[in-house]
Design an enzyme around this catalytic site. Structure first.
Site, mmCIF file in Angstrom:
data_model
loop_
_atom_site.group_PDB
_atom_site.id
_atom_site.type_symbol
_atom_site.label_atom_id
_atom_site.label_comp_id
_atom_site.label_asym_id
_atom_site.label_seq_id
_atom_site.Cartn_x
_atom_site.Cartn_y
_atom_site.Cartn_z
ATOM 1 N N ARG A 1 -25.683 -3.981 6.492
ATOM 2 C CA ARG A 1 -25.383 -5.384 6.222
ATOM 3 C C ARG A 1 -25.877 -6.333 7.326
ATOM 4 O O ARG A 1 -25.815 -7.542 7.157
ATOM 5 C CB ARG A 1 -23.862 -5.574 6.068
ATOM 6 C CG ARG A 1 -23.236 -4.715 4.991
ATOM 7 C CD ARG A 1 -21.716 -4.876 5.003
ATOM 8 N NE ARG A 1 -21.069 -4.043 3.997
ATOM 9 C CZ ARG A 1 -19.752 -3.915 3.873
ATOM 10 N NH1 ARG A 1 -18.946 -4.578 4.688
ATOM 11 N NH2 ARG A 1 -19.236 -3.149 2.943
ATOM 12 N N GLU B 1 -19.195 -7.352 9.744
ATOM 13 C CA GLU B 1 -20.221 -6.620 10.477
ATOM 14 C C GLU B 1 -21.236 -7.540 11.144
ATOM 15 O O GLU B 1 -21.694 -7.272 12.260
ATOM 16 C CB GLU B 1 -20.931 -5.632 9.542
ATOM 17 C CG GLU B 1 -20.089 -4.456 9.104
ATOM 18 C CD GLU B 1 -19.192 -4.759 7.919
ATOM 19 O OE1 GLU B 1 -18.457 -3.870 7.483
ATOM 20 O OE2 GLU B 1 -19.246 -5.911 7.425
ATOM 21 N N LYS C 1 0.841 -1.192 0.000
ATOM 22 C CA LYS C 1 0.000 0.000 0.000
ATOM 23 C C LYS C 1 0.882 1.250 0.000
ATOM 24 O O LYS C 1 1.836 1.356 0.760
ATOM 25 C CB LYS C 1 -0.922 0.003 1.224
ATOM 26 C CG LYS C 1 -2.047 1.020 1.131
ATOM 27 C CD LYS C 1 -3.123 0.743 2.160
ATOM 28 C CE LYS C 1 -4.329 1.639 1.939
ATOM 29 N NZ LYS C 1 -5.442 1.306 2.856
#
Length: 711
Positions: free
Chosen positions: A473, A445, A365
């Site tokens: 979700r 989640e 990254k």
């Protein structure tokens, strides 16, 4: 002998050479090479330093990579970069005639362009520049829009946008009526719907033969839906290419109070084992060395030997489960090595009926931009500077975190839980103060809700912090695991309402509607940062049912903060009157109360006296306050920054069943329109929604028969 047997038994039919090439000769060479490599691995384990001394001459590919390291010391001056190769790319097909060296240069130019764009327009930086080589290689090998490339993590798609004829518009990214910060169907035919397996199945049903490629990050692989899709792969038996982009950041780079921290979770550890397995990497390189000795068309055939049995070899080392799910595993692959990326993708593309192939690509990254490589969060995202950005107040997220710490200092049963967003939710400070009472469950989640419910059954006080968009979700878990058994889980719902440049994918309009529909849920929204702290304290005292409170992205308004950040618990279901008036009443819910106050000031200029009330609670409603407002005023208006079916709907229902709409009361509910509001500034989004103070005042003027054009 185990891997050799697998090669010979399972893959020989795919390796048949039509020109009489001797496959037994090749396999025999591979067997010999494997034996030698095992011996080398053993020697390396005993003396790594001696191994480095005997490395020998570099191959041409290694020499190119060494030269590239020097060439890629790029300069980022802040000016528009020179991009001679990129300037010739007006369609992704224009990348297909470029050499490896030109593709490497193109990737550098794309990286420079992304940095220039994000530095000026804002957006996601670290994750986009890490996939510069990967994106260039994809468009070089595959042909969009016929082939479909699905970016499961949409904020990595900036290089994709640049290579698909949007370079000239990139500086408008995330601005109103301009480019989105994410892939978007109606923006380009090259942007695809984010469901790769389903697209492959649909292609098969229609009798087409295009390729479906899914780029999924190691972070996204921790979600339940990803595993559900993997479970379905072998059953459907469709040709699908999955690129697992692994940057060793299974969660967002964790910005703790003491610096960065490694990602958490078993998946992160398993992927790391794949990367560090010396024996497997040596076995992968064996076929390439063999081709130099065998000659002929061995390179193409050996490539298939190299790629397909990867997962089976890893299984022998105890690290990979992808093959057991019916996938052909290839990895690990250097995601910044253009030659290797292109070679592997071409081989996979050329094999008919390959089934589902997973290519495990390793990236870094922020790659190629030293400030991003050094940053704690790898410069995940940058934001445009605005007037609002100069405000001295802290963000609502920070006020929440400080308040929760104050509560936890007094109550050792309080625990904090989040989903891979420690820095984003303000929990980094909580983590430092209470490391044993802090949990990161990764991007899962549904699991975080049930996990919190389980802690509540043990008498703990879980505060589950989750972005509003991600809350969508978990509705089943909210109903079945929390609300039905009345477990006292506290939900801190961050980024509520309109969020500006992130647009409709992050639009957080639905949480009040979702949460207030649950029979046992206490639903709150603060009008300012002080009220937020009071609601944190209130939630900590609610032990007989679940509760939630929403708060927006952005900074506080400068209200007086309670001493030591310790809020005062509110009486559940009780609102308050902020300003007394006579003719009209405005009942606000959440931070939009501040716009209601401003609207009352506008009306006062025209001699119209308005009462302003802060509802505080959507559930339970303050019935006495609503009755008072309805009976003492000619006009009653509710205002919220939420969707249809939320606070206004609950007030309407209360007014109706109590007969308060049977008389002369003029009643209206203002909320977000029943559409997805596109990206832009929050101010522009509120303008489009018709929820600024002038819109509130205009609505009231219309109801009382005054000229609305005077505002």
């Amino acid at each position: 002998m185990g891997s050799y047997s697998v090669l010979k038994t399972n893959f020989s039919p795919m390796l048949h050479s039509q020109d009489g090439f001797s496959l037994p000769r090749l396999l025999s060479s591979l067997h010999s090479m494997k034996w030698k490599l095992n011996a080398v691995a053993s020697a390396q384990d005993h003396n790594a330093d001696e191994d480095k001394k005997n490395t020998g001459a570099m191959s041409s590919s290694q020499q190119r990579q060494e030269k590239l390291k020097v060439k890629r010391a790029l300069r980022f001056s802040g000016e528009k970069p020179s991009t001679p190769i990129l300037d010739t790319i007006n369609h992704p097909k224009h990348t297909q005639n470029l050499s490896i060296e030109e593709l490497e240069m193109l990737a550098d130019e794309v990286r420079e362009e992304v940095i220039y764009v994000v530095s000026n327009a804002g957006g996601h930086l670290g994750a986009s520049i890490e996939v510069a080589e990967l994106t260039v290689a994809l468009h070089h090998v595959f042909s969009t829009p016929d082939d479909r490339i699905i970016w499961d993590v949409g904020h990595q798609a900036h290089p994709h946008k640049i290579l698909t004829a949007r370079t000239s518009r990139m500086l408008t990214i995330r601005q109103t009526n301009r480019l989105s910060g994410f892939p978007k169907w109606d923006e380009s035919v090259h942007d695809a719907f984010g469901a790769g397996l389903e697209m492959a199945a649909g292609r098969d049903l229609l009798g087409k033969n295009n390729h479906a490629i899914v780029v999924i990050s190691d972070r996204a692989m921790t979600t339940g839906q990803a595993y559900e899709a993997l479970n379905n792969v072998s059953f459907l038996d469709s040709n699908l290419i999955i690129i697992l982009n692994d940057n060793n950041q299974v969660s967002l780079p964790i910005t703790t109070a003491d610096g960065s921290a490694p990602p958490v979770g078993a998946l992160s550890k398993a992927l790391k084992r794949l990367q560090s397995s010396r024996k497997f990497q040596q076995l992968r390189q064996a076929p390439n060395a063999t081709t130099e000795k065998v000659g002929g068309q061995a390179h193409e055939i050996v490539a298939k030997v190299d790629l397909y049995p990867g997962g089976m070899m890893i299984n022998g080392l105890g690290a990979c489960f992808f093959e057991e799910l019916g996938l052909h595993y290839i990895g690990t692959v250097d995601g910044h090595n253009m030659e290797e990326l292109v070679h592997i993708m071409k081989v996979v593309k050329a094999i008919p009926g390959q089934g589902t192939v997973l290519i495990h690509v390793i990236t870094e990254k922020g790659k190629g931009y030293p400030p991003a490589e050094a940053a704690l969060d790898k410069m995940h995202a940058l934001f445009r500077k605005t007037v609002d950005a100069e405000i001295k107040q802290l963000s609502y997220t920070q006020y929440f975190a400080e308040s929760l710490i104050a509560e936890a200092e007094r109550d050792d049963k309080i625990v904090a839980i989040h989903v891979a967003m420690e820095g984003g939710t303000g929990f980094n400070l909580f983590h430092k103060s209470f490391p044993d009472r802090f949990f990161d469950v990764e991007i899962a989640e549904r699991d975080v809700v049930t996990f919190a419910a389980g802690l509540a059954t043990k008498g703990l006080k879980p505060f589950c912090t989750i972005y509003t968009s991600f809350l969508q979700r978990v509705y089943y878990q909210l109903v079945h695991d929390v609300d039905l058994p009345k477990l006292p889980v506290r939900f801190a719902i961050d980024r509520a309402g309109l969020v500006g440049a992130d647009g409709p994918t992050h639009c957080n309009a639905f949480d009040t509607t979702l949460m207030a529909s649950l029979p046992n849920m206490v639903v709150m929204a603060p009008s300012c940062e002080r009220e937020l702290m009071n609601m944190v304290a209130t939630a900590a005292t609610i032990d007989d049912r679940p509760s939630c409170f929403r708060y927006p992205r952005g900074n506080g308004i400068g209200s007086i903060i309670p001493p030591l950040n310790k809020g005062t618990p509110l009486e559940v279901g009780k609102g308050r009157v902020l300003e007394e008036g006579t003719r009209v009443a405005i009942l606000g819910y959440g931070t939009i109360v501040q716009s209601c106050v401003a609207a009352a000031r506008l009306l006062q200029r025209f001699g119209i006296s308005a009462t302003v009330a802060d509802a505080r609670f959507c559930k339970p409603l303050d019935g006495e306050l609503i009755k008072q407002l309805a009976r003492e005023h000619e006009v009653l208006l509710s205002v919220e920054e939420g969707s249809v079916g939320g606070f206004g709907s609950h007030v309407t229902h209360f007014l109706a069943i109590n007969g308060l709409l049977d008389g002369n009361l003029k009643w209206r509910a203002m909320m977000l329109p029943d559409i997805y509001i596109d990206h832009g500034t929050q101010r522009e989004q509120l303008e489009q929604a018709g929820l600024r103070s002038k819109h509130i005042a205009t609505t009231i003027l219309t109801l009382i028969g005054e000229n609305k054009d005077i505002i």
